[in-house]
Structure formats: C-alpha cells, structure tokens
Design a protein around this motif. Structure first.
Motif, short mmCIF file in Angstrom:
data_model
loop_
_atom_site.label_atom_id
_atom_site.label_comp_id
_atom_site.label_asym_id
_atom_site.label_seq_id
_atom_site.Cartn_x
_atom_site.Cartn_y
_atom_site.Cartn_z
N THR A 9 32.10 -2.12 67.67
CA THR A 9 30.78 -2.52 67.18
C THR A 9 30.28 -3.79 67.86
O THR A 9 29.12 -3.88 68.27
CB THR A 9 30.84 -2.74 65.65
OG1 THR A 9 31.15 -1.50 65.02
CG2 THR A 9 29.51 -3.25 65.12
N GLN A 10 31.16 -4.77 68.02
CA GLN A 10 30.75 -6.03 68.65
C GLN A 10 30.40 -5.82 70.12
O GLN A 10 29.44 -6.41 70.63
CB GLN A 10 31.87 -7.07 68.52
CG GLN A 10 32.17 -7.51 67.09
CD GLN A 10 31.08 -8.40 66.52
OE1 GLN A 10 29.91 -8.02 66.45
NE2 GLN A 10 31.45 -9.61 66.14
N ARG A 29 27.01 -4.25 70.14
CA ARG A 29 25.99 -5.24 69.79
C ARG A 29 25.64 -6.12 70.97
O ARG A 29 24.50 -6.58 71.12
CB ARG A 29 26.45 -6.11 68.61
CG ARG A 29 26.48 -5.40 67.27
CD ARG A 29 26.94 -6.35 66.18
NE ARG A 29 25.99 -7.45 66.00
CZ ARG A 29 26.27 -8.59 65.37
NH1 ARG A 29 27.50 -8.79 64.90
NH2 ARG A 29 25.35 -9.52 65.23
#
Length: 429
Positions: free
Chosen positions: A338-339, A342
């Motif tokens: 997810t990071q 992002r």
C-alpha cells in the motif's frame, strides 16, 4: 543444600499454571524436570532477579546476553518448547491483572524472590541499546546501523561465509551450499530488475557490496551502493577493487535521503526497509520513486510480520529492538504494498520466500557455533550470544510462519502505461 532447581522448577510451574517442558539445572548443581528435554542452565541467582524485575522476553534476553542463562542441548528444540510459554500463550494466558489476584501466583512470586537473593534489579548488559532522541533521524539511523553492522567484518565473515550476503538466500534445494543459494539470490534480484549493460543501479543498504559486485560483474551495470556503516563501506570498496570493478561500482557512506544524482534505471533495497520505520516509510518509497527513470524498477526485499489486530500497525520486538536492530519495525506485506502504491509505484509482483530464510538462518547459526570461541573473542561473548539467540529464534519464526520475507517488484510506470514487463510476469528478463 542443593535443592534450588526443584524449588525453581515447581515455583515456575505454579506461576505459569502449566508444566515446564524443559529441564532446569541451577547454580548449586541440582536438576529437575523431564530427563530427556533440553536443559535450561540457571548459572546464578542474578538470572532470577533479571526475570523478576523485568518479566517476559526482555528479562530473559538480559539474562541470556549476560551469560546468566544458557541452553544445553538442541537450541532450536529448547526455543520451540519455551516459545509456547513466552511468545505464543495468546488469549489463554492470564493477564497480569488477573494473576496478581491469584493467591498461588503471589505465593510463587514470593518464593522466587526468596530464591533470587538481594532484592535489587541488576543493571542491563552493556550490549543493550540506550535510546535517546527521536526515531529515524539521520543521526539516530546512523547510530542504529552502526550498532548492528559495525560489530566487526571478521565476525560477519564467520557467520556469513565468503558471499558476505546478510539477507535471505534463495535455495534451489535444501542440499545446496550457502554460497550457491546466495549467488542464486543475487542473480534473482538482477533478473527481476532486468539489468542490462551500462544501466544505472542504486543499491540502497548495499552491505558489504555483494549485489553491487554481482550486478556489475555479471550484468555490466553501473552501480552506486549506499550504506550508513563505515566498516561495511571500507570492506565493500576493497572487494570492488579486488574484483577490478572500480570503474563500474561506487560505494558511498550516505543516507538514501541524501542521494541526489538520479535518475537510476533500477533500485534494489535488500533487507534495508525494515530499518526505515512507520513514520518514514511513505517518504522512503517516495524518495526511491523520484530517483527512478520512468519505466525503472524497484526490487524491495523486506521481512514482514503476520497481520494481527491493526494490520496497518508496525511491530517492535523487545529483544530485537534492545539488542539486535534498534528502531527496526515490521509491518504486514499488505502495508508495504500500500505504501509503495501511495508513493506512485505500480506493484507488479510479490514473491514470498519465507522458507528460504529459515534455511539461511540455520546455516548462519551452524557457522557461528562451529567457530564459537573465535566469534566470541572478536565480537565479545555477550554480542555473540545475542546473534546466536536472535538467529536461532528467527529461523523458527520463519519456519512457523510467525514472520515472513517478501520480494516486491514495483515499477515507475510511465504515462504511456507500458510497464516494460513480459506478459508472463515470472519470466524475468
């Protein structure tokens, strides 16, 4: 009288509420417990004081590092047996609030204090990190990296062998040698990054230079390796020179946040991201994204914890934080993906190689034990005990699926949408 072990064994069982699965030998020579089980050697009363004043994992670690506790027999078998009491009791374990209301619990604690001697908390071993300041500043990161990696290159040569690769190997089969498996891992990384001659590779956390040398020597890449460890950098530079690759490999003592000479065609981060920290992780991913050329690839090789509770939370292990990797934090692989997304990356492949790390760690432990006296002389007995415990316990952690390790391949996909990867993504070229 020589009855310390029977008394200790009985009091611990009373305290835990379950049978103690290991044999105990106390400082007075007495023994108690299952005759065929691994033996926990309690060398002095100070070991009990460490456990009583700091119950749980950290107290055990302090006693182990100081040499107050020792294991005779199979260290893996002993840790497996003890893990059920220390790390895996979960919801069935009594909470402290419940326990202190139990008269038997209070009686057992009083008995242990009676055995332990003067009611004074021992000072922590010198090997324990004393934290000061904010986490993951440039200064605190340098200090944390120095604590772990500046132990001495001679010591790491004992543990790691000629490859000097301090991350999970990639085993073709369990009978392969450590050197073969580490070479296969370096080659796997280079294939995933699709390195071709004269492409620029940034190796973040380059260690002793093994990947940089392989990428330059076998694939013709031009490599910049960055590390915060002065000892690693000096060793890596010598290896680069010995390999005749000084025109293709540059080793810097530099924080990844200070690299400003992009763009790079590829970036590798192997076993480094665990040191970044929760608050800095998005910034880490964004820094690497900015350093890549459009279409460039990132290979992020990182240990992960199993999800529990808040899946986005990072986890800090008391023993690891105090003695092994100060300020290190583990998150589930989903949080890492997810990071990275992002930050702008397109994540194209996630490969779990958990079982490979268990095999790697067992080889490292065997090497350490085979040359124990020299290792203890080079790093100090306490530091050598730290490494033996953390590597053996980590091997079991990977084998039992308590922790994992994943290679995440991500791309800075250009506006055209063409990732540059083959249609069958596991054909690495």
């Amino acid at each position: 009288m020589t009855d310390a072990a029977p008394r200790l064994h009985a009091l611990v069982e009373q305290l835990l509420g379950v049978p103690l699965p290991v044999r105990v030998r106390a400082w007075d020579g007495s023994q108690a417990g299952p005759p065929d089980a691994p033996t926990l050697v309690v060398r002095n009363r100070r070991a009990l004081r460490r456990l009583l004043f700091k119950p749980g994992e950290l107290g055990l670690a302090r006693a182990w590092v100081a040499g107050d506790l020792e294991i005779e027999g199979d260290v893996y078998a002993a840790l497996e047996l003890l893990s059920g009491l220390i790390w895996e009791r979960g919801e069935d374990a009594r909470t402290l609030a419940q326990a202190v209301r139990d008269p038997q619990f209070r009686t057992a604690v009083r008995g242990l204090f009676g055995l332990a001697g003067p009611p004074l908390p021992p000072a922590p071993p010198l090997e324990e990190v004393r934290r000061a300041g904010h986490l993951h500043t440039r200064r605190t990161d340098r200090r944390a990296i120095s604590h772990h990696y500046d132990v001495g290159n001679d010591f790491y040569e004992i543990v790691l062998g000629p490859s000097m690769v301090y991350s999970c190997a990639y085993w073709p089969d369990p009978g392969a040698t450590l050197e073969e498996a580490q070479r296969d891992k370096l080659e796997l990384v280079c294939r995933k990054l699709a390195l071709t001659p004269d492409q620029r590779l940034l190796d973040v956390g380059c260690g002793w230079g093994s990947l940089a040398i392989h990428a330059a020597g076998e694939h013709g890449a031009r490599v910049v390796g960055v590390t915060l460890s002065q000892e690693q950098a000096a060793y890596a530079r010598k290896r680069v020179a010995d390999a005749g690759l000084t025109d293709r490999v540059e080793i810097r003592v530099q924080d990844y946040r200070d690299v400003s000479d992009g763009p790079y065609d590829a970036i590798s981060s192997i076993g480094m991201a665990e040191h970044v920290g929760a608050e800095r992780y998005l910034g880490y991913a964004s820094e690497l994204y900015a350093l890549l050329t459009p279409g460039g690839r990132l290979l992020n090789h990182q240990i992960a914890r199993r999800p529990h509770g808040d899946e986005s939370a990072y986890h800090v292990d008391e023993f690891i934080d105090a003695y092994v990797f100060p300020d290190g934090e583990l998150a589930p692989v989903g949080t890492t993906v997810t990071q990275l997304e992002r930050a702008g990356f397109e994540v194209r492949d996630v490969e779990s190689i958990r079982e490979h790390y268990g095999l790697t760690l067992r080889h490292w432990v065997a090497r350490l034990e085979a040359d124990w006296k020299r290792a203890a002389r080079l790093a100090g007995p306490g530091r050598a005990r730290v490494w033996r415990l953390y590597m053996a316990a980590s091997a079991l952690g990977f084998e039992r699926n308590r922790i994992g390790v994943n290679q995440v391949l991500a791309v800075r996909t250009p506006e055209s949408g063409s990732s540059g990867l083959p249609l069958r993504s596991r054909i690495w070229n």
